[in-house]
Structures are given as structure tokens and as C-alpha cells.
Design a protein around this motif. Structure first.
Motif, PDB file in Angstrom:
ATOM      1  N   ARG A 247     -37.360 -39.788  21.644  1.00 42.60           N
ATOM      2  CA  ARG A 247     -36.938 -39.249  20.182  1.00 42.60           C
ATOM      3  C   ARG A 247     -38.120 -38.982  19.302  1.00 42.60           C
ATOM      4  O   ARG A 247     -38.051 -37.467  18.845  1.00 42.60           O
ATOM      5  N   LEU A 248     -39.224 -39.712  19.307  1.00 43.32           N
ATOM      6  CA  LEU A 248     -40.356 -39.556  18.496  1.00 43.32           C
ATOM      7  C   LEU A 248     -40.936 -38.107  18.999  1.00 43.32           C
ATOM      8  O   LEU A 248     -41.353 -37.184  18.202  1.00 43.32           O
ATOM      9  N   PHE A 251     -39.316 -35.161  17.927  1.00 45.49           N
ATOM     10  CA  PHE A 251     -39.764 -34.766  16.370  1.00 45.49           C
ATOM     11  C   PHE A 251     -40.955 -34.246  16.415  1.00 45.49           C
ATOM     12  O   PHE A 251     -41.239 -33.244  15.633  1.00 45.49           O
ATOM     13  N   ARG A 252     -41.932 -34.777  17.156  1.00 48.29           N
ATOM     14  CA  ARG A 252     -43.201 -34.402  16.983  1.00 48.29           C
ATOM     15  C   ARG A 252     -43.429 -32.839  17.433  1.00 48.29           C
ATOM     16  O   ARG A 252     -44.195 -31.919  17.013  1.00 48.29           O
ATOM     17  N   ALA A 254     -41.199 -30.656  17.766  1.00 49.09           N
ATOM     18  CA  ALA A 254     -40.607 -29.638  16.772  1.00 49.09           C
ATOM     19  C   ALA A 254     -41.256 -29.524  15.533  1.00 49.09           C
ATOM     20  O   ALA A 254     -41.299 -28.194  15.101  1.00 49.09           O
ATOM     21  N   LEU A 255     -41.929 -30.444  14.967  1.00 49.93           N
ATOM     22  CA  LEU A 255     -42.730 -30.268  13.670  1.00 49.93           C
ATOM     23  C   LEU A 255     -43.992 -29.437  13.940  1.00 49.93           C
ATOM     24  O   LEU A 255     -44.503 -28.723  13.508  1.00 49.93           O
ATOM     25  N   ALA A 256     -44.671 -29.964  15.255  1.00 48.35           N
ATOM     26  CA  ALA A 256     -45.911 -29.143  15.548  1.00 48.35           C
ATOM     27  C   ALA A 256     -45.872 -27.678  15.825  1.00 48.35           C
ATOM     28  O   ALA A 256     -46.335 -26.776  15.373  1.00 48.35           O
ATOM     29  N   SER A 257     -44.542 -27.447  16.350  1.00 47.33           N
ATOM     30  CA  SER A 257     -44.290 -25.850  16.481  1.00 47.33           C
ATOM     31  C   SER A 257     -43.480 -25.331  15.497  1.00 47.33           C
ATOM     32  O   SER A 257     -43.154 -23.841  15.379  1.00 47.33           O
ATOM     33  N   GLY A 258     -43.395 -26.123  14.428  1.00 47.77           N
ATOM     34  CA  GLY A 258     -42.643 -25.549  13.184  1.00 47.77           C
ATOM     35  C   GLY A 258     -41.076 -24.969  13.505  1.00 47.77           C
ATOM     36  O   GLY A 258     -40.464 -24.283  12.842  1.00 47.77           O
ATOM     37  N   ASP A 259     -40.490 -25.911  14.376  1.00 47.87           N
ATOM     38  CA  ASP A 259     -39.064 -25.269  14.729  1.00 47.87           C
ATOM     39  C   ASP A 259     -38.065 -26.000  13.898  1.00 47.87           C
ATOM     40  O   ASP A 259     -37.615 -27.182  14.167  1.00 47.87           O
ATOM     41  N   ARG A 260     -37.801 -25.192  12.777  1.00 45.79           N
ATOM     42  CA  ARG A 260     -36.880 -26.190  11.786  1.00 45.79           C
ATOM     43  C   ARG A 260     -35.351 -26.221  12.476  1.00 45.79           C
ATOM     44  O   ARG A 260     -34.889 -27.271  11.910  1.00 45.79           O
ATOM     45  N   VAL A 263     -35.554 -29.679  14.327  1.00 40.85           N
ATOM     46  CA  VAL A 263     -35.944 -30.703  13.282  1.00 40.85           C
ATOM     47  C   VAL A 263     -34.435 -30.904  12.630  1.00 40.85           C
ATOM     48  O   VAL A 263     -33.897 -32.255  12.185  1.00 40.85           O
ATOM     49  N   HIS A 264     -33.531 -29.744  12.253  1.00 42.73           N
ATOM     50  CA  HIS A 264     -32.267 -30.291  11.272  1.00 42.73           C
ATOM     51  C   HIS A 264     -31.552 -30.695  12.564  1.00 42.73           C
ATOM     52  O   HIS A 264     -30.714 -31.817  12.102  1.00 42.73           O
ATOM     53  N   LEU A 266     -32.212 -32.767  14.795  1.00 38.48           N
ATOM     54  CA  LEU A 266     -32.514 -34.228  15.107  1.00 38.48           C
ATOM     55  C   LEU A 266     -32.259 -35.065  13.875  1.00 38.48           C
ATOM     56  O   LEU A 266     -31.655 -36.186  14.053  1.00 38.48           O
ATOM     57  N   LEU A 267     -32.303 -34.307  12.628  1.00 38.46           N
ATOM     58  CA  LEU A 267     -32.170 -35.266  11.647  1.00 38.46           C
ATOM     59  C   LEU A 267     -30.458 -35.580  11.576  1.00 38.46           C
ATOM     60  O   LEU A 267     -29.724 -36.408  10.923  1.00 38.46           O
TER      61      LEU A 267
ATOM     62  N   SER B 194     -34.352 -41.894  11.099  1.00 38.60           N
ATOM     63  CA  SER B 194     -33.403 -40.756  11.569  1.00 38.60           C
ATOM     64  C   SER B 194     -33.527 -40.961  13.063  1.00 38.60           C
ATOM     65  O   SER B 194     -32.453 -41.166  13.846  1.00 38.60           O
ATOM     66  N   ILE B 199     -30.852 -42.698  18.110  1.00 38.14           N
ATOM     67  CA  ILE B 199     -30.629 -43.244  19.752  1.00 38.14           C
ATOM     68  C   ILE B 199     -29.741 -44.421  19.861  1.00 38.14           C
ATOM     69  O   ILE B 199     -29.687 -44.900  20.822  1.00 38.14           O
ATOM     70  N   ALA B 223     -29.585 -33.306   5.713  1.00 36.00           N
ATOM     71  CA  ALA B 223     -30.598 -32.832   6.866  1.00 36.00           C
ATOM     72  C   ALA B 223     -31.436 -31.557   6.444  1.00 36.00           C
ATOM     73  O   ALA B 223     -32.562 -31.548   6.929  1.00 36.00           O
ATOM     74  N   SER B 227     -35.193 -31.239   6.347  1.00 36.40           N
ATOM     75  CA  SER B 227     -36.117 -30.605   7.274  1.00 36.40           C
ATOM     76  C   SER B 227     -37.254 -29.849   6.586  1.00 36.40           C
ATOM     77  O   SER B 227     -38.150 -29.926   6.881  1.00 36.40           O
ATOM     78  N   LEU B 231     -41.027 -30.243   7.458  1.00 32.18           N
ATOM     79  CA  LEU B 231     -41.812 -28.922   7.707  1.00 32.18           C
ATOM     80  C   LEU B 231     -42.930 -28.532   6.716  1.00 32.18           C
ATOM     81  O   LEU B 231     -44.059 -28.226   7.068  1.00 32.18           O
ATOM     82  N   ARG B 234     -45.935 -30.968   7.570  1.00 30.85           N
ATOM     83  CA  ARG B 234     -45.994 -31.408   8.755  1.00 30.85           C
ATOM     84  C   ARG B 234     -47.303 -31.936   9.449  1.00 30.85           C
ATOM     85  O   ARG B 234     -47.495 -33.007  10.262  1.00 30.85           O
ATOM     86  N   LEU B 238     -47.748 -35.348  11.119  1.00 30.72           N
ATOM     87  CA  LEU B 238     -48.101 -35.851  12.372  1.00 30.72           C
ATOM     88  C   LEU B 238     -49.273 -36.598  12.515  1.00 30.72           C
ATOM     89  O   LEU B 238     -49.496 -37.472  13.670  1.00 30.72           O
ATOM     90  N   LEU B 241     -47.945 -39.968  11.891  1.00 30.10           N
ATOM     91  CA  LEU B 241     -47.193 -40.539  13.077  1.00 30.10           C
ATOM     92  C   LEU B 241     -48.231 -40.962  14.450  1.00 30.10           C
ATOM     93  O   LEU B 241     -47.804 -41.852  15.161  1.00 30.10           O
TER      94      LEU B 241
END
Lengths: 281, 281
Positions: A247-248, A251-252, A254-260, A263-264, A266-267, B194, B199, B223, B227, B231, B234, B238, B241
């Protein structure tokens, strides 16, 4: 059906709370055993136990119901020692946070007529010692009993009645299933709380707020007790940790690629899973 | 020195709590702005704001002090819109949980005489909306202000005095330092809560106790708000993390090899780091 002479082995927070709770359900003679003489003295002063016994065998000779509230890596040995010393008909049970290793070490090794069932009250605190003992600790809490094919059913019924008399609910499951579940619901959270607290530089203490404090509250627990728990249940804990890592990793990425959107999502999953759990700080 | 006309942009938990707290320090006219008409109506009903304004510009024309309590990804744009509409001498500040992106977007882009300093009160809750607003929310809490070389010192002093009048302590740091610190003390914990909640299989809900519940309390937060925070910050998150992962890896190796001494040392480190933090559940 309640114990006539109850021996409590380990009079810390859990054992002490059982003692205080048992006082309320009527006249039961309570014997205390603890390697720590101060703990034993405190338990007598607080009226938790009537008599202090020198060792498990001495208590076992007098008791008809023995509850082991000692660290998980000492319980099996104490149960076997008590089994040798006690009268036939004596009921043995415990409160250890891990069950499979204890049950496996005990099953089939007790004298005829001496019976054991593993147990675990899902109640506790980061606090240690009978100073913090609370007769209401088990009220509405779940106690998991872990009978096996070898367990005497009457013993299960008696131990269930015992916990119910202290206000708890009781559920039975296998030791393996207990350990797998608790790895995720208790042991992994403990490890995460400790890891999070442990990476906080002292100079950031002032920048923590209630979120950090709630999340790390259980990190301030007895390291020896918890080392024993984590090691006793390490295979299921490593599995739970792998699941958490997955799960981490989501998150990692999604954050690295700025995939809002991810992230939303997952939250939101965390939110929805948390909502049915009442309570917390 | 207190505001004559205070505009609060975003009347949720934080903005609402500021409004209630300001009521106690004397007569201040309070204007509310919120995209959510229901939130605005509720804030008027609770006496948090005197007047609802249609938009940021309308409020900015009347206010001498504007506090932005809106989601972090909307603050910079609103500050710039207010800056265009307001009178010279107006002070602008915010309560966003991340600071660098906001401060960078605003610095040097406000009309002459209009000043801004970033701020972040380390107070809040998983609860949302002015239903939960509390005039005591900031009492003894830390507010971090994040002036840069470009920030007017008188503005910093006025915003500091504002928060102190609500019972808070104030500390200044750079936006970058704020974001690095909060990544570890707030944003990472939120992500971990979260992930842990997310999980949990529904069938294990009943096997959670206070440890799991405390650790996941903050997972039940908005959320969308979070988010935006994760973001916006981030890169530092990271990094935090990665630091956390390193500690998890130490736990994993020690558990896998049954290394009790290392498990004990890691738990002790968590214990010792947690002990100075008061409170929590």
C-alpha cells in the motif's frame, strides 16, 4: 462456576485489572505470583491479591483456576510447571498477545485432568504495572479464546463464563487465525508506531500535533514485552508488513508521478475502512 | 492592533474556530467567504461571521486583515485575487498545511502596500466543518509563520500578535524548513494512518483495539483536502517516507533473522523518542 481460588501469574496491568474486576463479582481467594517482588507488594497493597506466592508451583497447588498474564515468552513454561503441581480439575488459561507458539508448546503435555485453553483479551494500554489496573478494563471488550481439537469443551465454557463475568464478550478462533489477525490489527500497528516515533529527530518534537501523538502513543510501551510478542509472531507480522508495504508503494508511485486521482482514491479507501471503527482519541 | 474588519476565506473547522476565538477578544467585524453556501449559512447561524460575502474580492474590498483557511491548492490564487481588490495596508495570511508552493506563488506578486505572510497553526482534527469549530482550538498550540527575505516585518509582527491574542504560541521558520519538518511530523503520519486503515479487511474490524483505532483516527479525514496537501509537499514527503522505510527495513531484517537484541533496541528507540511528547489518547 466462578473460581474458588484464583491464581494470577503476572500482576501487571492485565493481571491487576483481572484481580480488581474479580473482587466485584464476589468472594474469590486470589493468589498472586510475580518474579518482580515490588509488583507483588504493590498488588497486595492495592488489594488485588490476598496472598503472594513464591512461585508458580506454590500457587498451583492451591488454585482451581490459574490465569497467566506474564510475558508471552514465559507463559508456556509456567503453564507446564503449574500443570505438574496443580490438582486434577484445575483450569489453566492465559492472556498472551500471541497464541500459536504457546498453545503448541502446551497441547498434549499437561497431566490428565489438568486443562488449558489459550486466551487473549483485546484490552490494554501503553501503561505498565498494576498502578494502572482498572476493574473496568474488560467491560465490552473482546476476549479471543483459541481452543484446538485437543481442548476440553467444558474448559472453554468455564473460561468463557469467567471473562463474561468481568463484562467481556468472548469469541473462539484457532490459534493460527488469531495470530494472523492480530499481526495486522495489533502487532503491525505497534511496529509502525515505534518506527514512526523512532525516526523523529528531537528538534522536531515541538512541531508534532495530535495526529503524530495519537499515532505514536503505543510506541511508549515496554520494549521487552513487545520484543517477545513481535518475535513470537514474526511470520504473520512479516506478511502483514508486506501487505502494508504494498500500500505504501501505491502511495509512493502516485505521489512521485503527481497522480492526484490515485492519491485521492487511496485516501478514500483509508477513510472508508476507518469509519466503522468507533473511538480512538 | 487587532483587525477592524477580518475576512475569513474558508469557514470550515479552522476558519470557524478562528471566528469564534476572535469573538472573545472584542469587537471585530467578521466577513465570511466560502464556495460552499451551506458552510457559509452554518457559519452565520453559529455567529462565526457577521456577513457572508459572495467572493474573495468582495470581502477583500472591506477587510483590513484577511485569513485564508481554504484548501492548500486554492490559497495562492485567492490571495492574489484578494491582493488586487483590497486597500493598501491590508494584511493577508493563511493557515495552509504546506507553505513553500503558496509563498512562492505569492511573493513579489502583490500590489504595493498589500502584504502577505504564510502561516500554519498546528491544530486541527479529523473532523470537518464549522459544526466542530472550537474557540479554544489554538490555545497553547504552535503557529508557524514562514516569512521570507521579501516579507514585511511589521506584517509578521501583526500576524504574530493576532495568533497570540487567540492563545497560540508563534514561531518563524522558512517555508522550506516548515515543509520538510511537517512532512515528517504530520504528512507522513497521515499517509501511514491511511495506508494502515486501508489494508484492514472488513472482517477484522472486530479484532481491532485502541492501538489500531488511535493509529488510524486521522485516516478518517477529508480525502480532497489531504490529496492537495500530500501533492503540494510530495518531495519532502517522499524523503520522509524513505527514512521511514529504512527503519521498517531494520525491523524486517531483525524479525526475519529472529534478532531479539535489535528488535528490542528498535522498540526502545521508539519508546525514548515518544516519551517527551505529552498527550495523545
Amino acid at each position: 462456576m466462578k473460581p474458588r481460588v484464583l491464581a494470577i501469574v503476572g500482576v501487571g496491568l492485565i493481571g491487576g485489572s483481572v484481580g480488581l474486576a474479580v473482587r466485584r463479582i464476589g468472594s474469590v481467594r486470589i493468589l498472586g505470583v510475580d518474579r518482580d517482588a515490588d509488583a507483588l507488594r504493590l498488588a497486595r497493597q492495592r488489594g488485588i491479591v490476598d496472598e503472594a506466592c513464591a512461585d508458580v508451583a506454590a500457587a498451583a497447588r492451591l488454585a482451581d483456576f490459574i490465569l497467566f498474564c506474564s510475558p508471552v515468552d514465559t507463559i508456556a513454561e509456567q503453564v507446564l510447571a503449574a500443570g505438574t503441581a496443580c490438582q486434577p480439575g484445575t483450569i489453566l488459561t492465559d492472556t498472551g498477545s500471541t497464541k500459536e507458539a504457546i498453545v503448541r508448546a502446551v497441547d498434549g503435555r499437561l497431566p490428565a485432568g489438568v486443562t488449558f485453553v489459550g486466551g487473549h483479551p483485546l484490552a490494554g494500554s501503553e501503561k505498565q504495572g498494576s498502578d494502572f489496573a482498572d476493574p473496568e478494563l474488560f467491560r465490552n471488550r473482546l476476549v479471543v479464546l483459541t481452543p484446538t481439537a485437543a481442548t476440553d469443551q467444558m474448559t472453554v465454557a468455564r473460561v468463557q463464563a469467567f471473562w463474561e463475568s468481568l463484562g467481556a464478550r468472548v469469541r473462539c478462533t484457532s490459534p493460527q487465525e488469531h495470530d494472523r489477525s492480530l499481526a495486522l490489527t495489533s502487532h503491525l500497528p505497534h511496529l509502525l508506531a515505534s518506527a514512526l516515533a523512532g525516526i523523529l529527530p528531537a528538534e522536531l518534537t515541538d512541531l508534532t500535533a495530535t495526529g503524530f501523538r495519537d499515532m505514536t502513543r503505543i510506541a511508549d510501551s515496554d520494549a521487552a514485552l513487545w520484543s517477545a510478542i513481535l518475535l513470537a509472531n514474526r511470520a504473520p507480522i512479516l506478511k502483514a508488513l508486506a501487505k502494508f508495504d504494498g500500500r505504501l508503494q501505491e502511495f509512493r508511485s502516485a505521489l512521485a508521478s503527481g497522480d492526484r486521482k490515485t492519491v485521492h482514491a487511496l485516501l478514500t479507501a483509508g477513510c472508508e475502512a476507518r469509519r466503522p471503527l468507533q473511538g480512538g482519541a
